[in-house]
Structure formats: C-alpha cells, structure tokens
Design a protein around this motif. Structure first.
Motif: not given
Length: 114
Positions: A67-88
């Motif tokens: 996704v980062i590669t395909n974004a072509q310098s656009k900012p990437i935004k997301l939300t993550v649940l506070k207890n989600n291990p994906a935060l790291g």
C-alpha cells in the motif's frame, strides 16, 4: 466480546464500505482481507485482517508495504483499536499517532518509496 467495542460494532465495521475490500491470497489460499480507499489527497486503510493461522509470518507487513509503495507519496491514514497488537507493526512501518478517541488511535504516514 472484544475489548473496546461490542461484537455488533465489530460486524458493522466489517460490513462498512465492503466494496473496498480485497481478498489477500497466498499460494491460492485466502489468508485475510484488506479494505482501503484511494482519495485525491490521501490513501485510507480502513481494515487489515489476517486469519489467526497466518499471523506473525510477515503477511500483514508485506500488505502494508505494498500500500505504501502504491500510494505514490500520498499520506496514508488509518485507525487502530488501542488494544490491537498491530499497533506495533504500524509504528515500525513509520505510522505515527496523530489523534485518538476512546477506542482507537488515528495514525498517518507518508509514502517514502516509489
């Protein structure tokens, strides 16, 4: 029940904007889904889910890097649940917390790869 949100709220999140969902398939085996949208000024990752049997194998990282590669310098935004291990994972990939509410961190990064 999930910590932070109810099962019903979780189902609503899954079904919201389902047309933006993409199946993640490795060696012809579906292992998860990615829900994202490209907007004029940014890319929004709405959900990334990897089946529990396929977690911690680098697939989530590889999907986010694509996704980062395909974004072509656009900012990437997301939300993550506070207890989600994906935060790291998101922090390791360069996302920073820009805001928060009772349940989620709002995060953003800029694509640096071309």
């Amino acid at each position: 029940m999930r910590i932070g949100i109810t099962d019903q709220q979780h189902v609503l999140r899954l079904n919201d904007q389902y047309d933006c969902s993409h199946l993640i398939v490795i060696n012809e085996v579906p292992i998860g889904t990615l829900k994202y949208q490209t907007h004029a000024q940014h890319v929004e990752i709405m959900q990334l889910q990897i089946h529990p049997l396929h977690r911690n194998k680098g697939y989530g990282k590889a999907v986010i890097e694509q996704v980062i590669t395909n974004a072509q310098s656009k900012p990437i935004k997301l939300t993550v649940l506070k207890n989600n291990p994906a935060l790291g994972l998101y922090k390791r990939l360069g996302f920073t917390i820009t805001d928060e509410d009772n349940y989620e961190y709002h995060m953003q990064t800029r694509a640096t790869r071309s």
